[in-house]
Design a protein around this motif. Sequence first.
Motif, PDB file in Angstrom:
ATOM      1  N   PRO A 105       0.806  -1.224   0.000  1.00  0.00           N
ATOM      2  CA  PRO A 105       0.000   0.000   0.000  1.00  0.00           C
ATOM      3  C   PRO A 105       0.839   1.275   0.000  1.00  0.00           C
ATOM      4  O   PRO A 105       1.860   1.362   0.685  1.00  0.00           O
ATOM      5  N   VAL A 106       0.384   2.253  -0.779  1.00  0.00           N
ATOM      6  CA  VAL A 106       1.038   3.554  -0.852  1.00  0.00           C
ATOM      7  C   VAL A 106       0.198   4.576  -0.092  1.00  0.00           C
ATOM      8  O   VAL A 106      -0.964   4.332   0.243  1.00  0.00           O
ATOM      9  N   SER A 107       0.801   5.712   0.203  1.00  0.00           N
ATOM     10  CA  SER A 107       0.093   6.802   0.870  1.00  0.00           C
ATOM     11  C   SER A 107      -0.066   7.957  -0.111  1.00  0.00           C
ATOM     12  O   SER A 107       0.862   8.283  -0.849  1.00  0.00           O
ATOM     13  N   ILE A 108      -1.254   8.561  -0.134  1.00  0.00           N
ATOM     14  CA  ILE A 108      -1.509   9.667  -1.056  1.00  0.00           C
ATOM     15  C   ILE A 108      -2.102  10.850  -0.300  1.00  0.00           C
ATOM     16  O   ILE A 108      -2.781  10.679   0.719  1.00  0.00           O
ATOM     17  N   LEU A 109      -1.815  12.033  -0.799  1.00  0.00           N
ATOM     18  CA  LEU A 109      -2.282  13.267  -0.175  1.00  0.00           C
ATOM     19  C   LEU A 109      -3.276  13.959  -1.100  1.00  0.00           C
ATOM     20  O   LEU A 109      -2.938  14.319  -2.231  1.00  0.00           O
ATOM     21  N   ALA A 110      -4.508  14.132  -0.640  1.00  0.00           N
ATOM     22  CA  ALA A 110      -5.502  14.892  -1.394  1.00  0.00           C
ATOM     23  C   ALA A 110      -5.192  16.373  -1.242  1.00  0.00           C
ATOM     24  O   ALA A 110      -5.203  16.902  -0.130  1.00  0.00           O
ATOM     25  N   SER A 111      -4.888  17.033  -2.343  1.00  0.00           N
ATOM     26  CA  SER A 111      -4.446  18.424  -2.282  1.00  0.00           C
ATOM     27  C   SER A 111      -5.624  19.386  -2.259  1.00  0.00           C
ATOM     28  O   SER A 111      -6.497  19.332  -3.130  1.00  0.00           O
ATOM     29  N   ASP A 112      -5.630  20.266  -1.265  1.00  0.00           N
ATOM     30  CA  ASP A 112      -6.660  21.306  -1.214  1.00  0.00           C
ATOM     31  C   ASP A 112      -6.086  22.660  -1.618  1.00  0.00           C
ATOM     32  O   ASP A 112      -6.753  23.685  -1.492  1.00  0.00           O
ATOM     33  N   GLN A 113      -4.837  22.645  -2.125  1.00  0.00           N
ATOM     34  CA  GLN A 113      -4.184  23.900  -2.507  1.00  0.00           C
ATOM     35  C   GLN A 113      -3.899  24.009  -4.001  1.00  0.00           C
ATOM     36  O   GLN A 113      -3.962  25.091  -4.573  1.00  0.00           O
ATOM     37  N   TYR A 114      -3.543  22.882  -4.626  1.00  0.00           N
ATOM     38  CA  TYR A 114      -3.071  22.919  -6.009  1.00  0.00           C
ATOM     39  C   TYR A 114      -4.033  22.197  -6.949  1.00  0.00           C
ATOM     40  O   TYR A 114      -4.755  21.286  -6.545  1.00  0.00           O
ATOM     41  N   THR A 134       3.418   9.323  -1.019  1.00  0.00           N
ATOM     42  CA  THR A 134       3.968   8.828  -2.278  1.00  0.00           C
ATOM     43  C   THR A 134       3.520   9.674  -3.463  1.00  0.00           C
ATOM     44  O   THR A 134       4.301   9.938  -4.369  1.00  0.00           O
ATOM     45  N   GLN A 135       2.252  10.090  -3.461  1.00  0.00           N
ATOM     46  CA  GLN A 135       1.686  10.790  -4.602  1.00  0.00           C
ATOM     47  C   GLN A 135       0.598  11.753  -4.163  1.00  0.00           C
ATOM     48  O   GLN A 135       0.153  11.735  -3.004  1.00  0.00           O
ATOM     49  N   VAL A 136       0.149  12.579  -5.123  1.00  0.00           N
ATOM     50  CA  VAL A 136      -0.954  13.518  -4.903  1.00  0.00           C
ATOM     51  C   VAL A 136      -2.248  12.931  -5.450  1.00  0.00           C
ATOM     52  O   VAL A 136      -2.265  12.366  -6.541  1.00  0.00           O
ATOM     53  N   LEU A 137      -3.327  13.083  -4.707  1.00  0.00           N
ATOM     54  CA  LEU A 137      -4.668  12.836  -5.221  1.00  0.00           C
ATOM     55  C   LEU A 137      -5.256  14.189  -5.585  1.00  0.00           C
ATOM     56  O   LEU A 137      -5.517  15.011  -4.705  1.00  0.00           O
ATOM     57  N   TRP A 138      -5.406  14.427  -6.870  1.00  0.00           N
ATOM     58  CA  TRP A 138      -5.920  15.718  -7.319  1.00  0.00           C
ATOM     59  C   TRP A 138      -7.436  15.765  -7.180  1.00  0.00           C
ATOM     60  O   TRP A 138      -8.147  14.822  -7.526  1.00  0.00           O
ATOM     61  N   LEU A 139      -7.929  16.890  -6.687  1.00  0.00           N
ATOM     62  CA  LEU A 139      -9.360  17.148  -6.639  1.00  0.00           C
ATOM     63  C   LEU A 139      -9.745  18.048  -7.809  1.00  0.00           C
ATOM     64  O   LEU A 139      -8.884  18.631  -8.468  1.00  0.00           O
ATOM     65  N   LYS A 179     -13.410  19.648  -4.529  1.00  0.00           N
ATOM     66  CA  LYS A 179     -14.252  18.788  -3.694  1.00  0.00           C
ATOM     67  C   LYS A 179     -14.288  17.348  -4.189  1.00  0.00           C
ATOM     68  O   LYS A 179     -14.314  16.417  -3.385  1.00  0.00           O
ATOM     69  N   TYR A 180     -14.320  17.179  -5.503  1.00  0.00           N
ATOM     70  CA  TYR A 180     -14.505  15.843  -6.076  1.00  0.00           C
ATOM     71  C   TYR A 180     -13.178  15.248  -6.553  1.00  0.00           C
ATOM     72  O   TYR A 180     -12.323  15.958  -7.088  1.00  0.00           O
ATOM     73  N   LEU A 181     -13.022  13.935  -6.379  1.00  0.00           N
ATOM     74  CA  LEU A 181     -11.803  13.255  -6.802  1.00  0.00           C
ATOM     75  C   LEU A 181     -11.642  13.313  -8.325  1.00  0.00           C
ATOM     76  O   LEU A 181     -12.611  13.116  -9.056  1.00  0.00           O
ATOM     77  N   ASP A 182     -10.424  13.594  -8.772  1.00  0.00           N
ATOM     78  CA  ASP A 182     -10.098  13.505 -10.203  1.00  0.00           C
ATOM     79  C   ASP A 182      -9.223  12.270 -10.439  1.00  0.00           C
ATOM     80  O   ASP A 182      -9.703  11.238 -10.858  1.00  0.00           O
ATOM     81  N   GLU A 183      -7.940  12.384 -10.170  1.00  0.00           N
ATOM     82  CA  GLU A 183      -7.030  11.246 -10.343  1.00  0.00           C
ATOM     83  C   GLU A 183      -5.769  11.497  -9.536  1.00  0.00           C
ATOM     84  O   GLU A 183      -5.523  12.600  -9.054  1.00  0.00           O
ATOM     85  N   VAL A 184      -4.963  10.446  -9.393  1.00  0.00           N
ATOM     86  CA  VAL A 184      -3.659  10.568  -8.757  1.00  0.00           C
ATOM     87  C   VAL A 184      -2.671  11.021  -9.833  1.00  0.00           C
ATOM     88  O   VAL A 184      -2.928  10.876 -11.028  1.00  0.00           O
TER      89      VAL A 184
END
Length: 359
Positions: free
Chosen positions: A174-183, A216-221, A227-232
């Motif tokens: 498993p990897v860790s991802i950060l949902a970005s609320d800035q970019y 590990t990666q960014v989860l882009w909103l 608000k809504y998930l786009d992709e990593v």
Amino acid sequence: MTQIAITRTATPKQTPADETLAFGKVFSDHMFLMNYEDGKGWHNPRIEPYAPFTLDPATCVLHYGQAIFDGLKAFRGPDGQVRLFRVGDHARRLNKSAHYLCIPEMDPAMVEESIRALVEVDRRWVPSLPGTSLYIRPTVIATETFLGVHPSHSYLYYVIVGPVGAYYKEGMNPVSILASDQYVRAVKGGLGAAKTAGNYAASLYGAEEAQKAGYTQVLWLDGVEHKYLDEVGTMNIMLKIGDEVITPPLNGAILAGITRDSVLTLLRDWGLRVSERPISIDDVLAAAKAGTLEMWGTGTAAVISPVGELGYKGERYVINGGKTGALTQKLYDTIVGIQYGTAPDPHGWARLLGNRLGG
């Protein structure tokens, strides 16, 4: 089909040991090249020894970013045979990217044949160790020499290949991802659906910030409501909440992943409830807190990447106990089995290298 001229290298390199392979560090002996000029079209398909390009400082791709690429793999199975995975779909996606960037489209059959021919010439570079493969990078760049904003009148299509190991150092863990609320990486109406250099440039700063924070990666909103998930950054994202598998829809802001499509097809084959619909970060976090969430990324480079931790606004949420979920593992095993020829291939996704188009 136009004949491909082949010039073989006089100084073949030593292939690296399979156990030493990283991702994208080593390249084979040869490359495929083809040129485009207005009035002449795509012409002069050829395979030559791998070598640097010479570009004028005013070559427009260096200034205006008119560049596209794709990525696919060849696999050597336990039977010794080499298989290309969904090569036709990658050829068609390259043309879709070309359309978005005002690049003249190519005959998809020629793209397929360029890949097949190059892998055949450099067949000895396809590694054998389970988990390794030959990565294939078809690329188009604008080559006209000018300063001024308009589509180029000349282009170079080229293909390079190289043996690779796991994309993430974690491998299938498993990897860790950060949902970005800035970019923001892309928005509907932009180039998010194209596999173009600019999309990856737009992802770098956010990815660096995520890695500094231990992810590990960014989860882009989404770029409008955040608000809504786009992709990593390097994968499409999927999740299972209860008995529903959800992935963001192809809304023009995310890439139509070939592995994404493979996974959706398998899930529907298995009779699972599958939804391509918007899903908010709040709903994802609620499912994580409730312990009903399984989450994974899909992409050519990593195939399937389980997500064990999700970060958002300074908080970290453990997903599925930080372990690979049962469905995630089944998807990985099934796709990898098809790629290496050890599992049934009901949709005909893997093409044996010895088979030309139509074979």
